[in-house]
Design a protein around this motif. Structure first.
Motif, PDB file in Angstrom:
ATOM      1  N   TYR A  11       0.858  -1.190   0.000  1.00 60.89           N
ATOM      2  CA  TYR A  11       0.000   0.000   0.000  1.00 60.89           C
ATOM      3  C   TYR A  11       0.886   1.228   0.000  1.00 60.89           C
ATOM      4  O   TYR A  11       1.913   1.262   0.672  1.00 60.89           O
ATOM      5  CB  TYR A  11      -0.909   0.024   1.236  1.00 60.89           C
ATOM      6  N   LYS A  12       0.485   2.242  -0.775  1.00 58.03           N
ATOM      7  CA  LYS A  12       1.270   3.480  -0.773  1.00 58.03           C
ATOM      8  C   LYS A  12       0.358   4.691  -0.730  1.00 58.03           C
ATOM      9  O   LYS A  12      -0.712   4.718  -1.329  1.00 58.03           O
ATOM     10  CB  LYS A  12       2.198   3.547  -1.989  1.00 58.03           C
ATOM     11  N   PHE A  16       2.559   7.636   3.972  1.00 59.69           N
ATOM     12  CA  PHE A  16       3.031   6.367   4.533  1.00 59.69           C
ATOM     13  C   PHE A  16       2.863   5.238   3.523  1.00 59.69           C
ATOM     14  O   PHE A  16       2.095   5.341   2.568  1.00 59.69           O
ATOM     15  CB  PHE A  16       2.296   6.021   5.843  1.00 59.69           C
ATOM     16  N   VAL A  17       3.616   4.163   3.766  1.00 58.85           N
ATOM     17  CA  VAL A  17       3.487   2.961   2.941  1.00 58.85           C
ATOM     18  C   VAL A  17       3.356   1.756   3.861  1.00 58.85           C
ATOM     19  O   VAL A  17       3.693   1.816   5.038  1.00 58.85           O
ATOM     20  CB  VAL A  17       4.708   2.747   2.010  1.00 58.85           C
ATOM     21  N   ILE A  18       2.851   0.660   3.286  1.00 59.30           N
ATOM     22  CA  ILE A  18       2.856  -0.625   3.994  1.00 59.30           C
ATOM     23  C   ILE A  18       3.702  -1.580   3.167  1.00 59.30           C
ATOM     24  O   ILE A  18       3.441  -1.776   1.969  1.00 59.30           O
ATOM     25  CB  ILE A  18       1.434  -1.179   4.206  1.00 59.30           C
ATOM     26  N   ASP A  20       5.022  -5.329   2.662  1.00 64.01           N
ATOM     27  CA  ASP A  20       4.726  -6.724   2.989  1.00 64.01           C
ATOM     28  C   ASP A  20       6.027  -7.524   2.950  1.00 64.01           C
ATOM     29  O   ASP A  20       6.659  -7.654   1.903  1.00 64.01           O
ATOM     30  CB  ASP A  20       3.721  -7.285   1.973  1.00 64.01           C
ATOM     31  N   GLY A  25       2.787  -7.007   7.383  1.00 66.57           N
ATOM     32  CA  GLY A  25       2.749  -5.650   6.832  1.00 66.57           C
ATOM     33  C   GLY A  25       3.337  -4.642   7.805  1.00 66.57           C
ATOM     34  O   GLY A  25       2.839  -4.478   8.927  1.00 66.57           O
ATOM     35  N   TYR A  26       4.396  -3.982   7.387  1.00 74.32           N
ATOM     36  CA  TYR A  26       5.030  -2.941   8.208  1.00 74.32           C
ATOM     37  C   TYR A  26       4.581  -1.571   7.709  1.00 74.32           C
ATOM     38  O   TYR A  26       4.801  -1.248   6.541  1.00 74.32           O
ATOM     39  CB  TYR A  26       6.561  -3.035   8.109  1.00 74.32           C
ATOM     40  N   GLN A  27       3.931  -0.804   8.576  1.00 73.37           N
ATOM     41  CA  GLN A  27       3.520   0.551   8.204  1.00 73.37           C
ATOM     42  C   GLN A  27       4.673   1.506   8.491  1.00 73.37           C
ATOM     43  O   GLN A  27       5.215   1.526   9.596  1.00 73.37           O
ATOM     44  CB  GLN A  27       2.281   0.989   8.982  1.00 73.37           C
ATOM     45  N   LYS A  29       6.099   5.541   7.956  1.00 72.21           N
ATOM     46  CA  LYS A  29       5.852   6.937   7.583  1.00 72.21           C
ATOM     47  C   LYS A  29       6.962   7.412   6.656  1.00 72.21           C
ATOM     48  O   LYS A  29       8.138   7.113   6.890  1.00 72.21           O
ATOM     49  CB  LYS A  29       5.810   7.836   8.831  1.00 72.21           C
ATOM     50  N   THR A  48      15.399   2.710   7.448  1.00 68.05           N
ATOM     51  CA  THR A  48      14.380   3.030   8.453  1.00 68.05           C
ATOM     52  C   THR A  48      14.971   3.556   9.759  1.00 68.05           C
ATOM     53  O   THR A  48      16.139   3.346  10.066  1.00 68.05           O
ATOM     54  CB  THR A  48      13.522   1.780   8.789  1.00 68.05           C
ATOM     55  N   THR A  58       6.939   3.878  16.144  1.00 70.77           N
ATOM     56  CA  THR A  58       6.664   4.350  14.782  1.00 70.77           C
ATOM     57  C   THR A  58       7.900   4.182  13.915  1.00 70.77           C
ATOM     58  O   THR A  58       8.995   4.583  14.307  1.00 70.77           O
ATOM     59  CB  THR A  58       6.252   5.852  14.792  1.00 70.77           C
TER      60      THR A  58
END
Length: 199
Positions: A11-12, A16-18, A20, A25-27, A29, A48, A58
């Motif tokens: 997800y983008k 933020f992105v997720i 996999d 799934g790592y969220q 920012k 990160t 976070t």
């Protein structure tokens, strides 16, 4: 400490992105700067930083080492938290922010939402010498005309070269080399053509 995450971009969003990684799934920012660099990728690797507070953990992610370094420098300053640092890096890319700090452009930094004049002055005061020292040791230091005048044209040329199949690092190197020879007056089309020829 989690140094980086590498996996599928599940997800983008511009903030933020997720990612996999083996079904987890790592969220993370991110800044707009990182988003613009990864928005078209399916597999991604982000450097990160894990921020730990009483009420939660976070993850903050960065495509480039230079952006992560600036982020860490910013959050070392009293009154600048991770979210403010991310806001600054979304408003100004790494080159623009370094230029503003070195040339003491308080107003440029103060224009970022949530940054007052005192905080902008503190950022310049505490980071100016540090960034100057790092820039002197950096072989890729860019002339100020390139940072101020050519930033938009550089980004557009970079996107074009990457679309044509150039690896990002090679494209940036070629663009920098062409701009050093040509000066800031080159057009986007000329820059792309010259960068395609540059070894």
């Amino acid at each position: 400490m989690i140094a980086y995450l590498k996996g599928k971009l599940a997800y983008k969003d511009p903030t933020f992105v997720i990612i996999d990684i083996m079904g987890i799934g790592y969220q993370v920012k991110i800044s707009l700067q990182t988003y613009s660099q990864i928005k078209d990728e399916e597999q991604v690797m982000l450097l990160t930083y894990l921020h730990i507070k009483e009420d939660g953990h976070t993850l903050y992610g960065f495509k480039e080492e230079s952006e992560k370094k600036l982020f860490l420098n910013l959050i070392s300053i009293s009154g600048v938290g991770p979210n403010t640092a991310l806001m600054i890096l979304s408003s100004l890319n790494a080159d623009e922010l370094e230029y503003a700090i070195i040339h003491e452009e308080v107003k440029t930094i103060q224009n970022v939402k949530g940054v007052g004049i005192k905080t902008a002055q503190r950022i310049i005061l505490e980071l100016k010498d540090k960034i100057k020292r790092e820039a002197l040791g950096d072989s890729m230091i860019l002339p100020s005309t390139f940072v101020k005048t050519n930033n938009k044209i550089k980004e557009e040329a970079l996107q074009a070269l990457m679309t044509l199949g150039f690896p990002k690092a090679a494209a940036e190197k070629n663009i920098t080399a062409v701009l050093k020879k040509s000066g800031p007056e080159i057009s986007l089309e000329e820059l792309i053509k010259a960068s395609l020829k540059n070894p």
